[in-house]
Design an enzyme around this catalytic site. Structure first.
Site, PDB file in Angstrom:
ATOM      1  N   ILE A   1       0.870  -1.264  -0.058  1.00 52.45           N
ATOM      2  CA  ILE A   1      -0.017   0.122  -0.117  1.00 52.45           C
ATOM      3  C   ILE A   1       0.739   1.284   0.024  1.00 52.45           C
ATOM      4  CG2 ILE A   1      -1.729   1.318   1.306  1.00 52.45           C
ATOM      5  CD1 ILE A   1      -2.425  -1.473   2.596  1.00 52.45           C
ATOM      6  N   PHE A   2       0.779   1.990  -1.049  1.00 54.29           N
ATOM      7  CA  PHE A   2       1.545   3.225  -1.056  1.00 54.29           C
ATOM      8  C   PHE A   2       0.774   4.478  -0.536  1.00 54.29           C
ATOM      9  CE2 PHE A   2       2.954   6.970  -3.531  1.00 54.29           C
ATOM     10  CZ  PHE A   2       4.121   7.119  -3.283  1.00 54.29           C
ATOM     11  N   GLY A   3       1.385   5.059   0.280  1.00 54.10           N
ATOM     12  CA  GLY A   3       0.967   6.552   1.078  1.00 54.10           C
ATOM     13  C   GLY A   3       1.866   7.486   0.585  1.00 54.10           C
ATOM     14  N   TYR A   4       1.384   8.893   0.151  1.00 56.99           N
ATOM     15  CA  TYR A   4       1.925   9.995  -0.116  1.00 56.99           C
ATOM     16  C   TYR A   4       1.478  11.394   0.611  1.00 56.99           C
ATOM     17  CZ  TYR A   4      -2.432  10.326  -2.894  1.00 56.99           C
ATOM     18  OH  TYR A   4      -3.627  10.541  -3.128  1.00 56.99           O
ATOM     19  N   GLY A   5       0.504  11.093   1.545  1.00 59.38           N
ATOM     20  CA  GLY A   5      -0.109  12.065   2.410  1.00 59.38           C
ATOM     21  C   GLY A   5       0.093  11.730   3.903  1.00 59.38           C
ATOM     22  N   SER A   6      -0.900  11.705   4.475  1.00 58.48           N
ATOM     23  CA  SER A   6      -0.696  11.244   6.015  1.00 58.48           C
ATOM     24  C   SER A   6      -0.636   9.868   6.643  1.00 58.48           C
ATOM     25  CB  SER A   6      -2.198  11.748   6.973  1.00 58.48           C
ATOM     26  OG  SER A   6      -3.042  10.829   6.550  1.00 58.48           O
TER      27      SER A   6
ATOM     28  N   GLU B   1      -9.777   6.299   3.723  1.00 62.99           N
ATOM     29  CA  GLU B   1      -9.733   7.231   2.561  1.00 62.99           C
ATOM     30  C   GLU B   1     -10.719   7.108   1.636  1.00 62.99           C
ATOM     31  OE1 GLU B   1      -6.525   8.486   2.078  1.00 62.99           O
ATOM     32  OE2 GLU B   1      -5.839   7.405   4.141  1.00 62.99           O
TER      33      GLU B   1
END
Length: 242
Positions: free
Chosen positions: A45-50, A125
């Site tokens: 799982i790729f996260g780019y915010g919080s 999300e």
């Protein structure tokens, strides 16, 4: 600043999550008697915010890296985590951009972690954030990394009702300064994301992010100065008119 709750369900008034899409779950092993049980492949799982600092779910490992073909933009409105219906905050989403890349963190989930993490992110999300899911190629930062990793990412598109779209860095900073939600102040969101980029991805550029941070920092002293001036004025004895 107010500390982020570990999970959005700690906030009141949450809607019930819809069922998970079967496409997001790993295929079950054979059910026939005596069938060989194979280990479930991991999900990334790729996260780019919080998600880069507060995933909120259990994971097996994490990697810093980037995905190609996308730019990060503060174009998504937030009326729950970092804002309200009366005063929406601004959080990031991804914009298709062929020559760009976005840095973040990929989390590996295995076994029972998979269903639990996807159920949690479906609420955080999709339901509360307005994001859709997509599969992208994630490139780890490690020099000895082999092939890119296929990862799940959440992207808010212009079709969702909370989408705000582009604005100047100054206008975005001004909106962030006055917005707060159940997960904390919108300022914290911006500064934590900028700190992540600065300390974990010092070689990467994110002009949009750092321009908003710069605009916010330039506005804040003006606000404090105004408040201090008002307090000082109120404490000074006024001459009586005679």
């Amino acid at each position: 600043m107010k500390r982020d709750p570990q999970r959005p369900e700690e906030c009141a008034g949450r809607p019930e999550p819809p069922p998970l899409s079967p496409a997001l779950l790993p295929s079950p092993p054979g059910e026939a008697e005596g069938a060989e049980l194979k280990p479930t492949p991991p999900v990334w799982i790729f996260g780019y915010g919080s998600l880069v600092w507060r995933p909120g779910f259990e994971f097996t490992s994490r990697k810093v890296g980037f995905i190609r073909g996308y730019s990060r933009r503060f174009w998504q409105g937030d009326t729950f985590h970092r804002g309200s219906e009366r005063m929406p905050g601004r959080v990031v989403t991804l914009l298709e951009d062929g020559g760009a890349c976005t840095w973040g963190v990929a989390y590996e989930v295995r076994g029972e972690q998979i269903a639990a993490s996807l159920q949690y992110l479906n609420m955080r999300e999709a339901v509360l954030g307005g994001y859709d899911t997509k599969l992208v190629k994630f490139h780890p930062q490690e020099k000895d990394a082999e092939e890119p990793i296929l990862a799940l990412v959440y992207i808010a598109t212009p079709q969702n009702p909370s989408y705000l779209g582009p604005a100047s860095e100054e206008d975005i900073a001004a909106q962030i300064i006055v917005s707060s939600g159940c997960a904390g102040h919108n300022i914290e969101y911006l500064l934590r994301l900028a700190d992540f980029m600065r300390y974990f991805c010092p070689q990467a550029e994110d002009k949009h992010l750092f321009s908003i941070e710069e605009a916010l920092i330039s506005i804040l002293p003006c606000l404090y100065y105004t408040e201090d001036s008002l307090e000082e004025t109120a404490s000074v004895p006024q001459k009586s008119k005679g």
